[in-house]
Scaffold this active site. Structure first.
Site, PDB file in Angstrom:
ATOM      1  N   THR A 211       0.834  -1.201   0.000  1.00 18.45           N
ATOM      2  CA  THR A 211       0.000   0.000   0.000  1.00 18.45           C
ATOM      3  C   THR A 211       0.868   1.251   0.000  1.00 18.45           C
ATOM      4  O   THR A 211       1.920   1.279   0.643  1.00 18.45           O
ATOM      5  CB  THR A 211      -0.905   0.002   1.245  1.00 18.45           C
ATOM      6  OG1 THR A 211      -1.764  -1.138   1.200  1.00 18.45           O
ATOM      7  CG2 THR A 211      -1.756   1.262   1.322  1.00 18.45           C
TER       8      THR A 211
ATOM      9  N   GLU B 129      -0.043  -5.673   5.922  1.00 21.34           N
ATOM     10  CA  GLU B 129       1.265  -5.747   5.269  1.00 21.34           C
ATOM     11  C   GLU B 129       2.159  -6.763   5.976  1.00 21.34           C
ATOM     12  O   GLU B 129       2.847  -7.561   5.333  1.00 21.34           O
ATOM     13  CB  GLU B 129       1.922  -4.366   5.279  1.00 21.34           C
ATOM     14  CG  GLU B 129       1.244  -3.371   4.350  1.00 21.34           C
ATOM     15  CD  GLU B 129       1.754  -1.947   4.501  1.00 21.34           C
ATOM     16  OE1 GLU B 129       1.445  -1.130   3.626  1.00 21.34           O
ATOM     17  OE2 GLU B 129       2.459  -1.667   5.488  1.00 21.34           O
TER      18      GLU B 129
END
Length: 223
Positions: free
Chosen positions: A32, A107
């Site tokens: 991201t 993540e």
């Protein structure tokens, strides 16, 4: 080159890295942020050769689907072949600070599953000591004050990221004014505080490869 040009250069280099390792069961993890967004754009020429992707945020999922890539839930795949993501800071041991965009938990989960974790960043993110960039900590909302007090005892200055809720429905505390001399130790210590979901130190599981954009060209760093 300016910072945006450097980000584009590392995104292209990472896409080439993926392209050279393509196979018929390729599951690609995508992170991201602004550099990851540029990487997604670079996948267009060979998107049909990627079996599927997993995304670290709702926004990344949206961008991947707009490109025509299949996005699967991480629970539906056995492993992630390569995970590509940016970083807010990186050191010579490929320890990272991530989570400026608030997607650190997802993540970190994808990084844990990935066979190869590739970090892409411009040279401004490469530092001798982590900590100038505030370290994000995702916390359960009811535990925010408790976690903040515990962080103070560790020598950090926690600041509540007001008006922000993670994709998991949690809050973020950003730790300011902390030089991180022992990233592995601090990552473990923070995660042991009751109410912490995870923190933005990627040191227990560092990157395998750092593709760094510099004024002198692309540099690759491995552990």
């Amino acid at each position: 080159m300016d910072q945006n040009q450097l980000k584009k250069a590392v995104a292209e280099a990472a896409a080439q890295f993926v392209r050279e390792r393509l196979h018929d069961k390729m599951v690609l993890g995508v992170g991201t942020g602004s550099t990851a967004n540029l990487f997604i754009e670079c996948l267009a020429p060979f998107k049909d050769q990627i079996l599927c992707t997993v995304a670290s945020s709702e926004e990344t999922q949206r961008r991947l689907r707009l490109l025509g890539l299949e996005v699967r839930d991480l629970n539906s795949v056995d492993e992630v072949s390569i995970y590509v993501d940016g970083a807010d800071e990186a050191n010579e041991s490929l320890h990272l600070i991530k989570g400026g965009g608030g997607a650190l938990t997802r993540e970190k989960i994808i990084a844990a599953v990935a066979r190869e974790f590739v970090c892409i960043a411009d040279e401004s993110k490469y530092v001798p000591t982590l900590g100038k960039f505030p370290l994000p900590v995702e916390v359960i909302p009811m535990a925010r004050s408790h976690v903040a007090r515990a962080i103070v005892t560790l020598g950090g200055d926690p600041v509540y990221r007001e008006g922000f809720v993670t994709d998991n429905g949690n809050h973020i505390l950003d730790i300011h004014n902390m030089e991180i001399r022992d990233p592995v130790g601090l990552e473990t210590q923070l995660n042991q505080i009751t109410g912490v979901v995870t923190n933005g130190l990627f040191a227990v599981r560092p990157a395998d490869l750092l593709i760094l954009g510099t004024s002198e060209g692309i540099r690759n760093y491995k552990i």
